[in-house]
Design an enzyme around this catalytic site. Structure first.
Site, mmCIF file in Angstrom:
data_model
loop_
_atom_site.group_PDB
_atom_site.id
_atom_site.type_symbol
_atom_site.label_atom_id
_atom_site.label_comp_id
_atom_site.label_asym_id
_atom_site.label_seq_id
_atom_site.Cartn_x
_atom_site.Cartn_y
_atom_site.Cartn_z
ATOM 1 N N ARG A 1 -1.589 90.050 -70.207
ATOM 2 C CA ARG A 1 -1.547 90.727 -68.906
ATOM 3 C C ARG A 1 -0.334 91.647 -68.753
ATOM 4 N NH1 ARG A 1 -1.965 86.394 -64.457
ATOM 5 N NH2 ARG A 1 -1.693 84.875 -66.117
ATOM 6 N N TYR B 1 33.472 115.839 -70.554
ATOM 7 C CA TYR B 1 32.951 114.873 -71.513
ATOM 8 C C TYR B 1 34.098 114.396 -72.398
ATOM 9 C CZ TYR B 1 30.809 112.708 -75.509
ATOM 10 O OH TYR B 1 30.507 111.811 -76.505
#
Ligand code: UD1
Ligand code: CA
Length: 452
Positions: free
Chosen positions: A16, A351
């Protein structure tokens, strides 16, 4: 204390879930459900843990081998019910004399306290202990038939229950404990259920009663026995985990200004007096020290944040980010595998990957550590008190010395010595009156064209 072992059932197909990933490897709080049960077993002192897997559950085999070793795998082929599943672990537990807890790979929230209490029933002389709960909707759960004295007489599966039994709300979680030798010898007497063609683990209670042994019952909250069979239940489990973790954090002294918008992992560690603003996500492996502030819309994983530091709003800390005391990591700054020493700042649009930033250094807006050439990664080292002008590209490997300055807009490809100024950009040319003359000339040309 009697030695303890756990048998974790994980041989169900989990169809399921509609997933290629076996059900028990789906995650809650960033940890596979199976690992929650393994952690539970370890928390009550189980030194032997066996996971019952289906024959084709290769991903589960690999996972168990990596976490517990190959000896922890028992194969159930084909699956013939929960009683059969536990029997499949008998060989792996050969020579084990202590108490055994039967747990499930898809039931992540059983508490350590409840399992301890259940195991203690065995010390008190009961042959079997069963963890029960009062079900809101008993549905297909096995019903627990309690004795007037509070012991347990039998477990009746819903499909085998009488009209009277089906009305019982006290249900079987599936978690069961017993003494190893006794449990396996009783299991060998379980008969195949005619209706389901399965061997029921739950039959142990009746067998024990036939032998004049007693069975104990311990009741826990329904929420704790939630089993996951579908993605819907997985999301319910996740939200239960998140709600618990938020409460736990706040009770410990962490401020969450909008708790329902903050998401934690199972291992998130936050000290008291940290303030977490709305919409913050903690991936695995984050520690935040007292007095730090994680501002709105930040995403952290594999990172440590020291006291007094301010992260965000809109910051991203990736694995290996170590943010020192009183540092600032501001909006749209990404830090990966980089140490920032005390008081270092990167406030905007940067960064910082694979580097070190010395104490008190200031990283200007738009600074990039160019750490990757498409093949390998290289390190950037910035000395203490250095100043990196805005919009600079630091092409690693490169070192900027203590107290050095980098002029705005530079592309730095060589080391800069301590105390130096490095500027690497086109030289400024300013031509006096040029723009005015240009405008006048062009305006005249355009006017002449219109007339002609
Ligand atoms: C079982 C209990 C029931 C209880 C319910 C709680 C029995 C007979 N019934 O129901 O009283 O209320 O759990 O959820 O035990 N599994 C295997 N091998 C098997 C069968 C099952 O490993 O052959 C595993 C499944 O992966 C699953 C768990 O055991 O995680 C429970 O199996 P499931 O079929 O859902 O339980 P029921 O038998 O319906
Ligand atoms: Ca079933």
């Amino acid at each position: 204390m009697t030695a303890r072992a756990a048998v974790i059932l994980a041989a169900g197909q989990g169809t399921r879930m509609k997933s290629d990933l076996p059900k028990v490897l789906h995650q809650v709080g960033g940890r596979p459900m199976l690992d929650w049960s393994i952690a539970l077993a370890e928390s009550v002192g189980c030194d032997r843990i066996v996971v019952v897997c289906s024959a084709n559950g290769h991903a589960v085999h690999k996972h168990v081998e990596a976490t517990l070793g190959a000896g922890a795998i028992a194969i159930q082929d084909p699956p013939m019910g929960t009683g059969h599943a536990v029997r499949c672990a008998e060989q792996a537990l050969e020579g084990f004399e202590g108490h055994v807890a039967v747990l499930y790979g898809d039931t992540p929230f059983i508490s350590q306290g409840d399992l301890e209490t259940l195991l203690d029933c065995l010390e008190a002389g009961h042959a079997v202990g069963v963890l029960g709960f009062e079900a809101e909707q008993p549905g297909a759960y096995g019903r627990l038939i309690a004795s007037p004295e509070g012991g347990l007489e039998a477990i009746v599966e819903a499909r085998d229950a009488t009209a009277e039994q089906i009305e019982i709300n006290l249900c079987n979680s599936g978690v069961m404990v017993g003494a190893a030798s006794d449990m396996f010898s009783m299991l060998s007497r379980v008969k195949r259920n005619e209706l389901k063609q399965e061997y029921y683990l739950t039959d142990l209670v009746e067998i024990a009663r036939t032998d004049d042994k007693t069975c104990a019952l311990h009741v826990c909250p329904e929420q704790d026995v939630l089993g996951v069979n579908s993605r819907l239940e997985l999301s319910r489990a996740e939200s239960i985990f998140q709600a618990k973790k938020r409460d736990e954090m706040m009770l410990k002294g962490v401020t969450l200004t909008a708790p329902e918008t903050v998401f934690f992992s199972h291992d998130t560690t936050i000290e008291p007096d940290v303030i977490i603003e709305p919409n913050v996500v903690f991936g695995l492996g984050v520690t935040v020290q007292s007095g730090a502030n994680v501002r709105a819309f930040s995403h952290l994983e594999g990172a440590t944040v020291a006291s007094g530091a301010v992260i965000g709003p809109f910051a991203r800390l990736r694995p290996g980010a170590k943010i020192g005391e009183d540092c600032r990591v501001g909006n749209f700054v990404e830090v990966k595998n980089t140490v920032m020493e005390t008081g270092a700042k990167a406030n905007h649009l940067s960064y910082l990957g694979d580097g070190e930033v010395g104490a008190g250094a200031n990283i200007g807006a738009g600074t990039i550590f160019c750490n990757y050439d498409g093949f390998l990664k290289y390190r950037t080292k910035i000395g203490q008190g250095a100043f990196i002008g805005s919009n600079s590209a630091l092409v690693a490997p490169v070192e900027i010395g203590d107290g050095a300055m980098v002029g705005s807009g530079s592309v730095i490809t060589k080391n800069v010595e301590a105390g130096a100024l490095a500027v690497a950009r086109g030289t400024l040319v300013s031509k006096s009156g040029w723009a005015t003359r240009f405008r006048d000339k062009m305006a005249a040309i355009k006017a002449a064209k219109k007339q002609g």
